[in-house]
Design a protein around this motif. Structure first.
Motif, PDB file in Angstrom:
ATOM      1  N   GLU A   1     -44.514  13.979 -34.765  1.00 17.71           N
ATOM      2  CA  GLU A   1     -43.957  14.031 -36.185  1.00 17.71           C
ATOM      3  C   GLU A   1     -44.214  13.205 -37.319  1.00 17.71           C
ATOM      4  O   GLU A   1     -44.521  13.781 -38.323  1.00 17.71           O
ATOM      5  CB  GLU A   1     -42.378  14.742 -36.558  1.00 17.71           C
ATOM      6  CG  GLU A   1     -42.140  15.811 -35.940  1.00 17.71           C
ATOM      7  CD  GLU A   1     -40.214  15.185 -36.017  1.00 17.71           C
ATOM      8  OE1 GLU A   1     -39.276  15.944 -37.047  1.00 17.71           O
ATOM      9  OE2 GLU A   1     -40.208  15.225 -34.989  1.00 17.71           O
TER      10      GLU A   1
ATOM     11  N   LYS B   1     -42.787  15.186 -29.218  1.00 16.10           N
ATOM     12  CA  LYS B   1     -43.805  16.360 -30.583  1.00 16.10           C
ATOM     13  C   LYS B   1     -43.878  14.968 -31.834  1.00 16.10           C
ATOM     14  O   LYS B   1     -43.093  13.552 -32.059  1.00 16.10           O
ATOM     15  CB  LYS B   1     -42.390  17.085 -31.050  1.00 16.10           C
ATOM     16  CG  LYS B   1     -42.089  18.441 -30.301  1.00 16.10           C
ATOM     17  CD  LYS B   1     -41.374  19.753 -31.306  1.00 16.10           C
ATOM     18  CE  LYS B   1     -40.250  18.918 -31.896  1.00 16.10           C
ATOM     19  NZ  LYS B   1     -39.381  19.715 -32.852  1.00 16.10           N
TER      20      LYS B   1
ATOM     21  N   THR C   1     -44.024  18.685 -43.024  1.00 17.76           N
ATOM     22  CA  THR C   1     -43.472  17.764 -44.330  1.00 17.76           C
ATOM     23  C   THR C   1     -44.357  16.787 -44.148  1.00 17.76           C
ATOM     24  O   THR C   1     -45.509  16.688 -43.713  1.00 17.76           O
ATOM     25  CB  THR C   1     -42.462  17.232 -43.197  1.00 17.76           C
ATOM     26  OG1 THR C   1     -43.291  16.950 -42.059  1.00 17.76           O
ATOM     27  CG2 THR C   1     -41.195  18.039 -42.774  1.00 17.76           C
TER      28      THR C   1
ATOM     29  N   LEU D   1     -48.281  20.059 -40.825  1.00 15.62           N
ATOM     30  CA  LEU D   1     -46.582  19.340 -40.433  1.00 15.62           C
ATOM     31  C   LEU D   1     -46.484  20.573 -41.878  1.00 15.62           C
ATOM     32  O   LEU D   1     -46.678  19.885 -42.937  1.00 15.62           O
ATOM     33  CB  LEU D   1     -46.111  18.367 -40.266  1.00 15.62           C
ATOM     34  CG  LEU D   1     -46.499  17.948 -38.685  1.00 15.62           C
ATOM     35  CD1 LEU D   1     -46.751  16.579 -38.424  1.00 15.62           C
ATOM     36  CD2 LEU D   1     -45.607  18.582 -37.169  1.00 15.62           C
TER      37      LEU D   1
END
Length: 293
Positions: A202, A200, A98, A96
């Motif tokens: 995250e 999702k 992030t 990701l």
């Protein structure tokens, strides 16, 4: 030191016990995934010793800075854009853009990060998907033989994993409820808090089935049925009570320990009394829903 040798070590935070390893060493991070049996698409929280270390790893927006000023050190994880020069292992972010960052309050974890000289990736120190550990005995029961060291500092104080939030300019997205409540986030930022649950992944703790004992779990139970171990709340007949005074923080601190007791009992099923959804009750109910999934 085991951390410098690339091995994971179980260490307490104020939330739950974590399985910590050098977040900049892919082999060390892979050892965490291996010990836990954790799927590699599930990112890890990176723990830092101070704000300066955090700012070397991620970009802080004004809203993120406000939240860090207000709640760090403490049980809030911020999901922020990872810096290209962070040096973090790509396994930590699970691909990701992030990274999930937290500055913990527990002195043992803070000291370990400082002594190691690097940020530490540290998911909960248990088999992936099973009940989170709030004392060293829970870690030993779950990961005994898979890791070489547990730093035993007694039971954790919060008992629930950190709140995870992704700050934006005009709102804060809540990715996992925890000890820092929605109302606290709104008060600190003056922004609306949006609960994100779009399927999702995250951040950690978003898998539908998680924090789960080995036995079926029935929620909102007012009494125990045959072969059930009842976890109570408030004044009621039960096998173990999260808080006879219906104190929500006490209930949060005792939740995972109660699930461990229930899972180790002779009963074949687990029942849990209704928990009000207010404040930290949202986090308790989130963990129970995923435990029962």
């Amino acid at each position: 030191m085991l951390i410098r040798a690339g091995e994971p070590v179980a260490v307490p935070t104020e939330t739950v016990y974590g399985l910590a390893a050098d977040a900049t060493d892919s082999n060390a991070v892979a050892a965490i995934y291996s010990a836990k049996g954790r799927p590699s698409f599930n990112p890890l929280i990176v723990h830092v010793a101070d704000r300066a270390m955090a700012e070397r790893l991620a970009d802080f927006s004004p809203v993120a800075s406000v939240l860090a000023d207000r709640f760090w050190p403490g049980p809030l994880t911020l999901v922020l854009p990872v810096r290209s020069d962070s040096g973090l292992s790509p396994l930590v972010t699970a691909g990701l853009p992030t990274v999930a960052l937290r500055l913990p309050a527990h002195p043992a974890m803070r000291a370990l990060i400082r002594e190691s000289g690097c940020p530490l990736a540290a998911p909960s120190a248990n088999r992936s998907g099973s009940i989170s550990p709030t004392c060293a005995e829970h870690v030993l029961a779950s990961l005994g033989g898979k890791i070489r060291m547990i730093l035993d500092e007694g039971p954790t104080s919060e008992g629930l994993e950190s709140t995870i939030a992704a700050p934006a300019e005009d709102r804060v997205r809540l990715l996992r409820p925890g000890p820092v409540t929605t109302a606290m986030l709104e008060e600190a930022t003056g922004l609306p808090v949006i609960v994100t649950d779009d399927g999702k992944i995250e951040a950690p703790g978003q898998l539908e089935s998680h924090y789960a004992p080995s036995k079926p779990v029935r929620l909102n139970a007012l009494r125990a049925e045959k072969d059930e171990y009842l976890i109570g709340f408030g004044l009621m007949p039960c096998h173990i009570n999260l808080s006879q005074e219906a104190d929500m923080r006490e209930a949060a601190a005792h939740l995972f320990a109660a699930l461990h007791f229930a899972d180790a009992s002779a009963a074949t099923r687990i029942a849990v009394a209704p928990i009000p959804p207010d404040g930290i009750g949202a986090a308790i109910n989130d963990r129970l829903r995923r435990a029962a999934a």
